[in-house]
Each structure stands twice: as C-alpha cells, then as structure tokens.
Design an enzyme around this catalytic site. Structure first.
Site: not given
Length: 454
Positions: A205, A208, A226, A261
C-alpha cells in the site's frame, strides 16, 4: 501465527513467527554466503533458476492448492499465476547474460572503457499477498541472477506459499544461506527495516510504502516501492465489437476479485456507446460463478483480507449517498467466508470515494463522458499513476490520450497485463523505481566504471 482460509474462516495452519534474534541470524548467514554466490558464474546461476521454474511446473497442482487455500484465489487463477511466473522467469533467464555481463563501451588508443554490473549484496524483499509468485519473481529472481542474497518476507496472508517458494528454490540449487524467508506480520517487517541490508524492495500500500521510504532514507541505500493504483480505462466512441470490449474490460476489473495492482478501478465510457456497453458489461458480470475457490469453474472467490469487506461496504454506501445506482451486487455474501458480490455502480462522479480511493476488490464505478477531452481530464484526476487503458479503433488517438496520462504503463485495447520485457513502474502515489525488462535486471546491481589503459 494462524493461517486462515478466507473462504471458510478455518485455521489451516499455525506456523512459528520469526523474532529479532532469528532475523539477525538469517541476515548474518546471507551476508556470509553472498560472497561465494556472486563468484558463481552467471550461467550457473541461470541454470539454477531455470531448474526452479521446472519445479514450479512439476509441483503446480500442489502449489496452486496451497495458494488458493490461503488467499482465496480460484484454483484456475492460481494455476494461471504459476504459469505466468514461469513466463517471466524464462524472459529473465534468457536475457540475463545480455544485460548482466560486462559491457565494453569504448576501446581505442589502448584505452578500454568497461561497465561491470556488481550485485548490491544482501537485499530485503517485502512482498505482497495478491500475487505472491508474480510479485515475488519480479524481485527475487533477477536479484539472485545478479548475484545477490535475498531475505524474502511474504505477506502474512501467504506465508505458506512463501515457504513453498523457499523450498523449491533450494531444491533447484540455490545454496541454503542465499535465500531465507522472514515469517510474520507487520511487526516482523518493522524489524527488517533496522537490519543493514544493501537494498529494500517493497510491494504494498501507499501508506506502508511511504512509511518504509521515510524510515530508510537515512541509510542512503536503494529503496524501491511499488504501491497502489486507481487505474482508469476509457472506452471511446469508435469501438465496434462492444460485447467483446465489455467482456475484456469486466475481466480487467474483476479478475482475482479486483485484487490486482493493475486492475481496472474506474471506467469512463463515451456517451454514444454507453448504454450498449453497460448492458453487455452487466451480462458478463452476472454470468460469473461465485463460490469456493477449490471448485472448478469458479471466477469469483472470497477476497483475501477480512478488513477489506468493511472498506468496500463503506465505498458503496458513500456512492449511494451521493447519487450512484447499483446495477448488480453491492453487499457481502454468506455468513462464512470473506465473500463480496461483484458490484457495478453507475451515475458515479469524482466526489465519491469509489472513483478516487483504491478499492482493491470486486467493485467498479462506470461513468458516462461526452468526449475524449472529458475522459482525459477525469483519467488525470488521481493521486495514483500505475496504468491507464484506452479502447479505440484508432491507435494514434489512443496513444495520444495515453501520452497525456501520468502513468507508468499505457494499454491500447488491452488492460490488466504485465510483460517481463517491459518495465513495471509506478508514478506519484503508485511508487517509484521499477522491476522487469532489462532495467529490472540491472536495478539489482551497482554499475562500476573501468578505465583500463594499456
């Protein structure tokens, strides 16, 4: 640590978490072993990774079953993930020699100018649960090929798969202390940030990733993140096979329960084709079979994390409060398991969280637009920048639109796909750095310049 099946909420395993002491011990073993690993020829390292790929194929049914049991992915989609992982490995191993070997850049008047690609050293890979094979392979395979040792932390939601990966890498020939798995939840990830790794590679995320980047900044080492996405897709007025486009884009939004994603997270449709597109889209969504992931023919299983159910319900409620309409779905299914109906919302706008914030689940908002210019403006209206897609019969028009969207990947008449030959990278809140392609092999190296006179 308990491993829970998201389809049944049953405990399927209990495994021992790491501690600061075990992590420190594993790091020291990795550091000591890496010096010999980097001296092994690239050809030999490549052969070992190819053997790992063969083992994935040989053990595919068992691996797919384990993956489905702990993340809820339908069994065929688990098989597809392993197949896709092997495709990526093949490109990386086929091209490792070309892009990781020394390069002679200039040689004249006795002066040779050369680039050598040295490994970073010991890298930490904090990985994701939605595609543990694909997301992991993007990092640990090129890292190993380049001569690094790897500490691999799978998400706590796919720890069993992480242990399977470790087992097969070592069976394929990776030395025992060149690849170690760190088992645990966020507290274990936090401990990893304090160890002296030579690089960190994170998938997860935005919240994070931002925390990790800020925490590691003082180390002045490579850090790559990423993170999330809110990937837009535009259906232009010149498409001809509306049924085909609707089916393809519905798959792009809902494959793996939207937990990709690069899943399509918001759709804009030209008003000339909007009504027919919506009809075909809804037909496609309603044709899917929802159920336990280990049953053949299932397209929608449970979502992987229980807490995501509340987020999806909140997004749907917010949209309805602000004038949206549900055409199908909209709520949790069953009393047991983390099931959520495939949900399609229309009459949406950018005042609704479903069109602005990441959903990462089986919910999509579809918005009617008057022209390409309105579509472009709305596609640009996001803090994320992972992928963007355009469906049109005109390649030039599609490319012109995609050039105006600040995203790492553009799709024309396709979506929700990744190729090992192309860089996988995000922009803005979707992250920075890249994996895959020739650049994704070299990102795990430190280029050294040699000026050799004589």
């Amino acid at each position: 640590m308990k491993i829970i099946n998201p389809a049944t909420e049953e405990i399927i395993a209990e495994i021992k978490e790491d501690s600061l002491q075990t992590l420190q011990n594993k790091f020291q073993l990795l550091k000591a072993a890496q010096q010999s690993w980097k001296k092994i020829s690239l050809a030999e390292r490549t052969t070992i990774i190819e053997k790992f790929s063969d083992l994935l194929e040989e053990n595919k049914e068992e691996l797919a079953s384990v993956l489905s049991s702990e993340v809820g992915k339908p069994l065929q989609q688990s098989r597809n993930e392993i197949n896709g992982g092997r495709t990526r490995i093949k490109w990386l191993t086929d091209n490792a020699e070309k892009y990781l070997s020394d390069e002679i850049m200039n040689h004249q008047k006795g002066m040779e100018e050369k680039i050598a690609y040295e490994p970073l050293g010991v890298i930490c890979n904090i990985s994701a649960w939605n595609y543990p094979y694909l997301v992991g392979i993007n990092v640990f395979v090129p890292a190993l090929l380049a001569g690094n040792a790897v500490m691999y932390k799978p998400s706590e939601h796919c720890s069993l798969t992480g242990l399977q990966i470790e087992k097969l890498l070592k069976k394929g020939g990776v030395p025992g202390d060149i690849f170690h798995v760190a088992i645990g939840a966020g507290t274990i990830g936090e401990l990893l940030l304090d160890l002296p790794f030579d690089g960190y590679f994170f998938t997860g995320s935005f919240k994070t990733g931002k925390y990790i980047y800020e925490k590691l900044a003082a180390k002045m080492i490579p850090v790559q993140c990423e993170m999330g996405g809110k990937d837009p897709l535009y259906v232009a007025d010149d498409i001809e096979d509306i049924k085909k486009v609707a089916a393809a884009t519905a798959d792009g939004a809902f494959y793996n329960n939207g937990q990709s994603c690069c899943a399509v997270e918001r759709i804009y449709v030209h008003e000339k084709v909007y009504d027919q597109y919506i009809d075909e889209f809804i037909k496609e969504v309603r044709s899917w079979k929802v159920g336990l992931p280990n049953e053949e023919g299932i397209y929608i299983g449970p979502i992987s994390r229980k807490e995501q159910l509340d987020l999806l319900e909140t997004q749907v409620a917010d949209a309805l409060d602000k004038g949206a309409t549900i055409l199908t779905g909209g709520k949790k299914i069953n009393d047991k398991g983390y099931f959520f109906e495939p949900t399609v919302l229309v009459n949406v706008d950018h005042n609704m969280t479903v069109m602005k914030d990441e959903s990462f689940g089986p919910v999509i908002g579809i918005m009617k637009v008057k022209n390409d210019e309105e579509a472009i403006r709305l596609m640009q209206d996001s803090e994320y920048g992972l992928t963007a897609a355009v469906y049109s019969n005109d390649k030039n028009k599609a490319e012109n639109i995609l050039q105006q969207i600040n995203a790492g990947t553009g799709y024309w008449n396709c979506c929700d796909r990744v190729s090992a030959a192309l860089p996988w990278s995000g922009r803005k809140h979707s992250g920075f750095g890249l994996t895959l392609s020739h650049a994704g092999l070299r990102v795990f190296t430190k280029p050294k310049a040699y000026h050799l006179n004589g």
